[in-house]
Design an enzyme around this catalytic site. Sequence first.
Site, PDB file in Angstrom:
ATOM      1  N   ARG A 160      42.420  40.017  43.351  1.00  0.00           N
ATOM      2  CA  ARG A 160      41.858  38.670  43.453  1.00  0.00           C
ATOM      3  C   ARG A 160      42.695  37.891  44.455  1.00  0.00           C
ATOM      4  O   ARG A 160      43.926  37.893  44.356  1.00  0.00           O
ATOM      5  CB  ARG A 160      41.882  37.978  42.092  1.00  0.00           C
ATOM      6  CG  ARG A 160      41.192  36.615  42.126  1.00  0.00           C
ATOM      7  CD  ARG A 160      41.240  35.916  40.775  1.00  0.00           C
ATOM      8  NE  ARG A 160      42.295  34.926  40.739  1.00  0.00           N
ATOM      9  CZ  ARG A 160      42.284  33.816  39.981  1.00  0.00           C
ATOM     10  NH1 ARG A 160      41.249  33.586  39.182  1.00  0.00           N
ATOM     11  NH2 ARG A 160      43.291  32.983  39.976  1.00  0.00           N
ATOM     12  N   TYR A 165      44.318  25.378  42.089  1.00  0.00           N
ATOM     13  CA  TYR A 165      44.272  26.292  40.934  1.00  0.00           C
ATOM     14  C   TYR A 165      44.549  27.722  41.393  1.00  0.00           C
ATOM     15  O   TYR A 165      44.146  28.128  42.474  1.00  0.00           O
ATOM     16  CB  TYR A 165      42.885  26.222  40.263  1.00  0.00           C
ATOM     17  CG  TYR A 165      41.806  26.801  41.164  1.00  0.00           C
ATOM     18  CD1 TYR A 165      41.224  26.034  42.152  1.00  0.00           C
ATOM     19  CD2 TYR A 165      41.446  28.132  41.057  1.00  0.00           C
ATOM     20  CE1 TYR A 165      40.300  26.569  43.013  1.00  0.00           C
ATOM     21  CE2 TYR A 165      40.515  28.690  41.917  1.00  0.00           C
ATOM     22  CZ  TYR A 165      39.950  27.896  42.897  1.00  0.00           C
ATOM     23  OH  TYR A 165      39.052  28.439  43.757  1.00  0.00           O
ATOM     24  N   ASP A 186      37.843  33.603  43.102  1.00  0.00           N
ATOM     25  CA  ASP A 186      37.436  32.735  41.992  1.00  0.00           C
ATOM     26  C   ASP A 186      37.313  31.302  42.516  1.00  0.00           C
ATOM     27  O   ASP A 186      38.288  30.742  43.027  1.00  0.00           O
ATOM     28  CB  ASP A 186      38.510  32.815  40.898  1.00  0.00           C
ATOM     29  CG  ASP A 186      38.086  32.179  39.589  1.00  0.00           C
ATOM     30  OD1 ASP A 186      37.120  31.400  39.594  1.00  0.00           O
ATOM     31  OD2 ASP A 186      38.739  32.469  38.564  1.00  0.00           O
ATOM     32  N   HIS A 244      36.390  28.833  40.509  1.00  0.00           N
ATOM     33  CA  HIS A 244      36.829  28.039  39.355  1.00  0.00           C
ATOM     34  C   HIS A 244      35.983  26.797  39.093  1.00  0.00           C
ATOM     35  O   HIS A 244      36.519  25.699  38.910  1.00  0.00           O
ATOM     36  CB  HIS A 244      38.322  27.673  39.532  1.00  0.00           C
ATOM     37  CG  HIS A 244      39.124  27.871  38.288  1.00  0.00           C
ATOM     38  ND1 HIS A 244      39.386  26.845  37.412  1.00  0.00           N
ATOM     39  CD2 HIS A 244      39.707  28.961  37.761  1.00  0.00           C
ATOM     40  CE1 HIS A 244      40.108  27.307  36.397  1.00  0.00           C
ATOM     41  NE2 HIS A 244      40.308  28.588  36.591  1.00  0.00           N
ATOM     42  N   GLU A 270      33.539  34.506  41.743  1.00  0.00           N
ATOM     43  CA  GLU A 270      33.561  34.112  40.329  1.00  0.00           C
ATOM     44  C   GLU A 270      33.378  32.607  40.149  1.00  0.00           C
ATOM     45  O   GLU A 270      33.950  31.813  40.912  1.00  0.00           O
ATOM     46  CB  GLU A 270      34.916  34.551  39.750  1.00  0.00           C
ATOM     47  CG  GLU A 270      35.087  34.211  38.288  1.00  0.00           C
ATOM     48  CD  GLU A 270      36.474  34.583  37.785  1.00  0.00           C
ATOM     49  OE1 GLU A 270      37.170  35.378  38.441  1.00  0.00           O
ATOM     50  OE2 GLU A 270      36.853  34.062  36.718  1.00  0.00           O
ATOM     51  N   GLU A 283      33.828  33.074  31.901  1.00  0.00           N
ATOM     52  CA  GLU A 283      35.086  33.154  31.148  1.00  0.00           C
ATOM     53  C   GLU A 283      35.177  32.036  30.107  1.00  0.00           C
ATOM     54  O   GLU A 283      35.933  32.160  29.147  1.00  0.00           O
ATOM     55  CB  GLU A 283      36.308  33.153  32.085  1.00  0.00           C
ATOM     56  CG  GLU A 283      36.563  31.838  32.788  1.00  0.00           C
ATOM     57  CD  GLU A 283      37.700  31.937  33.820  1.00  0.00           C
ATOM     58  OE1 GLU A 283      37.869  32.985  34.441  1.00  0.00           O
ATOM     59  OE2 GLU A 283      38.408  30.936  33.986  1.00  0.00           O
ATOM     60  N   ARG A 311      31.674  37.693  32.329  1.00  0.00           N
ATOM     61  CA  ARG A 311      33.112  37.492  32.482  1.00  0.00           C
ATOM     62  C   ARG A 311      33.845  37.072  31.208  1.00  0.00           C
ATOM     63  O   ARG A 311      35.006  36.675  31.263  1.00  0.00           O
ATOM     64  CB  ARG A 311      33.330  36.370  33.516  1.00  0.00           C
ATOM     65  CG  ARG A 311      33.452  36.841  34.920  1.00  0.00           C
ATOM     66  CD  ARG A 311      34.691  37.644  35.138  1.00  0.00           C
ATOM     67  NE  ARG A 311      35.888  36.826  35.276  1.00  0.00           N
ATOM     68  CZ  ARG A 311      37.102  37.240  34.949  1.00  0.00           C
ATOM     69  NH1 ARG A 311      37.292  38.428  34.433  1.00  0.00           N
ATOM     70  NH2 ARG A 311      38.141  36.467  35.137  1.00  0.00           N
ATOM     71  N   GLU A 319      40.239  42.387  34.409  1.00  0.00           N
ATOM     72  CA  GLU A 319      41.271  41.505  34.978  1.00  0.00           C
ATOM     73  C   GLU A 319      42.596  41.733  34.261  1.00  0.00           C
ATOM     74  O   GLU A 319      42.637  41.837  33.038  1.00  0.00           O
ATOM     75  CB  GLU A 319      40.855  40.039  34.824  1.00  0.00           C
ATOM     76  CG  GLU A 319      41.889  39.063  35.384  1.00  0.00           C
ATOM     77  CD  GLU A 319      41.498  37.590  35.230  1.00  0.00           C
ATOM     78  OE1 GLU A 319      41.939  36.770  36.047  1.00  0.00           O
ATOM     79  OE2 GLU A 319      40.747  37.270  34.291  1.00  0.00           O
ATOM     80  N   TRP A 326      38.310  21.072  36.738  1.00  0.00           N
ATOM     81  CA  TRP A 326      39.488  21.859  37.083  1.00  0.00           C
ATOM     82  C   TRP A 326      39.124  23.305  36.945  1.00  0.00           C
ATOM     83  O   TRP A 326      38.990  24.165  37.264  1.00  0.00           O
ATOM     84  CB  TRP A 326      40.675  21.581  36.148  1.00  0.00           C
ATOM     85  CG  TRP A 326      41.880  22.364  36.634  1.00  0.00           C
ATOM     86  CD1 TRP A 326      42.704  22.016  37.657  1.00  0.00           C
ATOM     87  CD2 TRP A 326      42.347  23.638  36.155  1.00  0.00           C
ATOM     88  NE1 TRP A 326      43.648  22.992  37.850  1.00  0.00           N
ATOM     89  CE2 TRP A 326      43.446  23.998  36.949  1.00  0.00           C
ATOM     90  CE3 TRP A 326      41.918  24.505  35.151  1.00  0.00           C
ATOM     91  CZ2 TRP A 326      44.145  25.185  36.775  1.00  0.00           C
ATOM     92  CZ3 TRP A 326      42.598  25.687  34.951  1.00  0.00           C
ATOM     93  CH2 TRP A 326      43.713  26.035  35.762  1.00  0.00           C
TER      94      TRP A 326
HETATM   95  O1  EZ4 Z   1      42.274  29.731  35.146  1.00  0.00           O
HETATM   96  O2  EZ4 Z   1      42.653  31.485  32.067  1.00  0.00           O
HETATM   97  O3  EZ4 Z   1      39.803  34.324  36.271  1.00  0.00           O
HETATM   98  N1  EZ4 Z   1      40.730  33.829  35.724  1.00  0.00           N
HETATM   99  C1  EZ4 Z   1      40.940  32.520  35.581  1.00  0.00           C
HETATM  100  C2  EZ4 Z   1      42.122  32.105  34.742  1.00  0.00           C
HETATM  101  C3  EZ4 Z   1      41.951  30.702  34.170  1.00  0.00           C
HETATM  102  C4  EZ4 Z   1      42.859  30.504  33.020  1.00  0.00           C
HETATM  103  C5  EZ4 Z   1      42.602  29.143  32.380  1.00  0.00           C
HETATM  104  O4  EZ4 Z   1      43.347  29.034  31.248  1.00  0.00           O
HETATM  105  O5  EZ4 Z   1      40.183  31.737  36.094  1.00  0.00           O
HETATM  106  O6  EZ4 Z   1      43.311  32.234  35.473  1.00  0.00           O
HETATM  107 CO    CO Z   2      38.313  32.759  36.492  1.00  0.00          CO
END
Ligand code: EZ4
Ligand code: CO
Length: 405
Positions: free
Chosen positions: A149, A161, A213, A215, A239, A265, A286, A342, A405
Amino acid sequence: MTSRIEKVDVIVCSPSRNFVTIKVTTSDGLVGWGDATLNGRELAVASYLQDHVAPLLIGLDPDRIEDIWQFLYRGVYWRRGPVTMAAIGGVDLALWDVKGKSVNRPVYQLLGGAVREKILTYTHTVGWDIPALKDALDVNLARGFKALRVQSGVPGLDSVYGVTQGVGGYEPATRGAYPKLEMWDSGKYLRHVPKVIEAAREHVGPDIELLHDAHHRLTPIQAAQLGKSLEPFGLFWLEDVTPGENQEALKLIREHSTIPLAIGEVFNTIWDFKDLIINQQLDYVRCSVMHAGGISHARRIFDLAALYGIKFGPHGPSDISPITMSASLHVDLSTPNLGIQEFMGYDPLVSEVFHSSYTLKDGYLHPGDNPGLGVEFDEKAAAKFPYAPAYLPYARSLDGTVTDW
Ligand code: EZ4
Ligand code: CO
């Protein structure tokens, strides 16, 4: 004689970060360990378990995993949501651990046995700028990873992030009583990230899988733009491009790009995934095996996905404990439609408390053959690391508006 659940303990410890662990003790003297960690809301899950679930479990037959799952889910009027589902998932993991130990077999054998020899795994590769990212790619390639990743900083933003600026591994939560503020700007990110992925692809060559990702940060049309702009670099998946609440968004992204989409997730049940799966709006499911209600429920989601040629790639960050990591590996090894696992890895202190049998070799994980899930929790060691408040950051856009976030 039927075994009974005699005791249920809930332990919150913080070897570098907080974990919620469930201990189920049976009348046969077996002990099962479950993970119910929910980053930043640990004590809510601990109370849910301690105050509301543990008293219900005493006296039940630990062999009846599915019946206990149904009782904790359907038997409670207020259902779903991350706190509830982490609690149910944690109990489910502990009961599978007990069952494996009761017949002296690893859990994957009880799930039908191995359908593959080893589990393809990706880890996080972060660099604040492109030269640092290239160094980080080299480090992870040298560790043997076949899938990475890739996340980087964004010029004009102080923090992003998934990325650290200093030394040490990336850990999203920071200790303290208040979440840290991070500023975000999607325009700056969108203009920069194609250069990052292009540089990463050039650096690793064609045979290493790359993942990214977003996010939950983008609007649907921004996500479609990103999908299109990253298409030439052959990502394994993109992702969480948009927040999970608006599932229609993925339809729009699909209309503009063939980039493989991974999402979920933060999803907790098969109902969160149902429409995305049957409308074929995603390519990888996920959810973490624990946050989606444990082995018993997550497997149902993965099976539904299989009907549509959709694969699963369980969430494996540092904020689920090695018990969930191991549970994922038992499912991964025994479920045909695995995409990838992961593995973010853990601070060294974590292994003082959690003794795990899983192994990582040449970029592949294996759960090992210890009975149950293969993770033993050291209560004495845990007592040295008491709970310490810690939170994930939150984000505002540059004009001060709270954003995802
Ligand atoms: O940011 O689990 O794909 N993995 C992620 C993680 C999340 C954290 C948040 O608590 O996006 O690293
Ligand atoms: Co993620």
